[in-house]
Scaffold this active site. Structure first.
Site, PDB file in Angstrom:
ATOM      1  N   ARG A   1       0.828  -1.207   0.000  1.00 53.61           N
ATOM      2  CA  ARG A   1       0.000   0.000   0.000  1.00 53.61           C
ATOM      3  C   ARG A   1       0.862   1.256   0.000  1.00 53.61           C
ATOM      4  O   ARG A   1       0.941   1.976  -0.987  1.00 53.61           O
ATOM      5  CB  ARG A   1      -0.958  -0.015   1.209  1.00 53.61           C
ATOM      6  N   ASP A   2       1.555   1.511   1.092  1.00 51.03           N
ATOM      7  CA  ASP A   2       2.342   2.739   1.201  1.00 51.03           C
ATOM      8  C   ASP A   2       3.484   2.751   0.202  1.00 51.03           C
ATOM      9  O   ASP A   2       3.847   3.800  -0.339  1.00 51.03           O
ATOM     10  CB  ASP A   2       2.879   2.879   2.631  1.00 51.03           C
TER      11      ASP A   2
ATOM     12  N   HIS B   1       5.888   4.010  12.622  1.00 51.68           N
ATOM     13  CA  HIS B   1       5.996   3.957  11.154  1.00 51.68           C
ATOM     14  C   HIS B   1       6.990   5.029  10.727  1.00 51.68           C
ATOM     15  O   HIS B   1       6.700   6.218  10.803  1.00 51.68           O
ATOM     16  CB  HIS B   1       4.603   4.218  10.561  1.00 51.68           C
TER      17      HIS B   1
ATOM     18  N   HIS C   1       9.926   6.705   7.978  1.00 46.52           N
ATOM     19  CA  HIS C   1      10.523   6.844   6.662  1.00 46.52           C
ATOM     20  C   HIS C   1      12.008   7.142   6.859  1.00 46.52           C
ATOM     21  O   HIS C   1      12.415   7.621   7.917  1.00 46.52           O
ATOM     22  CB  HIS C   1       9.840   7.964   5.871  1.00 46.52           C
TER      23      HIS C   1
ATOM     24  N   CYS D   1       5.529   9.770   0.588  1.00 41.22           N
ATOM     25  CA  CYS D   1       4.235  10.453   0.599  1.00 41.22           C
ATOM     26  C   CYS D   1       4.196  11.527  -0.477  1.00 41.22           C
ATOM     27  O   CYS D   1       5.048  12.419  -0.498  1.00 41.22           O
ATOM     28  CB  CYS D   1       3.976  11.077   1.971  1.00 41.22           C
TER      29      CYS D   1
ATOM     30  N   ASN E   1       9.945   4.281   2.936  1.00 42.97           N
ATOM     31  CA  ASN E   1       9.850   3.786   4.305  1.00 42.97           C
ATOM     32  C   ASN E   1      11.139   3.052   4.682  1.00 42.97           C
ATOM     33  O   ASN E   1      11.929   2.690   3.835  1.00 42.97           O
ATOM     34  CB  ASN E   1       8.681   2.809   4.430  1.00 42.97           C
TER      35      ASN E   1
END
Length: 320
Positions: free
Chosen positions: A21-22, A213, A215, A246, A255
């Site tokens: 997803r990310d 979470h 990055h 993002c 990430n």
């Protein structure tokens, strides 16, 4: 021989893989549905216990996630991995429930300006949406988790007050959302900020089950994870081979790499249930499928004790 555990670290950590997803949501090239499904199945086969597999957002907003239902329908669910998906609103929650998701993740930004850029809504209105999704999840018997983006800094406003993080966590808790994640959307986290925010939540929102979470925008992602381990945090989100970033955070890169994180944990004596060698192969496969060099380090060098034949290495001639 088992690895010696670092003093003060937890015995076990749960890895949440967010690459499908990310990692892929802002990938500049189209990624086929078949590739996404195979990536997810390979990660499950490597022992990853929880995966954020897609996002039920409007296809026009995030075209890369337009095949969310198709991806969900084809995943091999025989090994019991928990499948979660991001949902921005009630319509997305309804689609996720219909697709058979195990848990839904609602997200808002800790800073007002980033929330406007990310979801075109104020924080207050986003919390109203969260309450509606929590209600739908309760009716369907599906857990809802709460993500707090820009939890360590905003590219538009700078520092984000820790009081704002606490306020959102308490609002989530009032809705029955106790599993929350602090998102380093912009790569602005530092070990000191991790310590500050984790301690504030532990003291002021003790029922919150916190995940982190990170990055790796400024190269300190694993250092921040290390700081989280010292605070007793046992859930971490990461992305295979370090893909991600993002679109609403200028300069944000991928990430932290799942395989790099698992390697660090394994070498620190912390159990994850993940087969690192298998995971490294998934990272290499991902790089090959996406057709670009990816930032993962362990997939290039291998584990620390992977030995080499001397014939593989060019030696010095001995001559000046």
């Amino acid at each position: 021989m088992p690895h010696q555990k670092v003093q003060g670290f937890p015995e076990k950590v749960r890895i949440v893989e967010v690459g499908p997803r990310d990692g892929l949501q802002a990938w500049p090239d189209p990624v086929s549905t078949e590739t996404k499904i195979e990536l997810i199945n390979r990660l499950i086969n490597a022992g990853v216990p929880q995966l954020e597999v897609t996002s039920f957002v409007a296809p026009r907003a995030v075209p890369q996630m337009a095949d969310a239902a198709e991806v969900m329908a084809a995943i091999d669910r025989g090994k019991g991995a928990e499948l979660t998906a991001l949902v921005p609103n009630a319509r997305g929650a309804e689609r996720a429930i219909a697709a058979g998701i195990d848990a839904m993740v609602f997200f808002l930004s800790a800073s007002e300006s980033h929330n406007q850029a990310n979801v075109n809504s104020s924080r207050d209105l986003s919390l109203v949406a969260a309450a509606e999704i929590a209600r739908l999840g309760e009716q369907a018997g599906i857990p809802v988790y709460g993500a707090i983006a820009t939890a360590f800094g905003c590219p538009f406003e700078g520092n984000v007050p820790v009081a704002d993080i606490v306020q959102i966590a308490k609002a989530y808790g009032d809705m029955g959302i106790n599993k929350i994640s602090l998102g380093d959307t912009t790569g602005m986290a530092t070990p000191a900020l991790v310590q500050e925010r984790c301690r504030a939540l532990a003291q002021q929102v003790p029922d919150a089950d916190v995940a982190l979470h990170f990055h790796n925008t400024r190269g300190v992602g694993l250092a921040c994870a290390y700081a989280g381990l010292l605070e007793g945090i046992t859930r971490y989100e990461a992305s295979i081979a370090g893909i991600g970033g993002c679109p609403f955070a200028p300069g944000a890169t991928g990430n932290i790499c799942t395989e790099d994180l698992v390697y660090m944990l394994q070498e620190s004596g912390i159990a994850t249930g993940i087969d690192l060698e298998n995971l490294i192969e998934v990272a290499r496969w991902t790089e090959n499928q996406l057709g670009r060099a990816l930032p993962g380090q362990v997939m290039k060098a291998g584990p620390r004790l992977r030995l080499r034949d001397r014939q593989e290495v060019r030696s010095a001639s001995g001559r000046a």
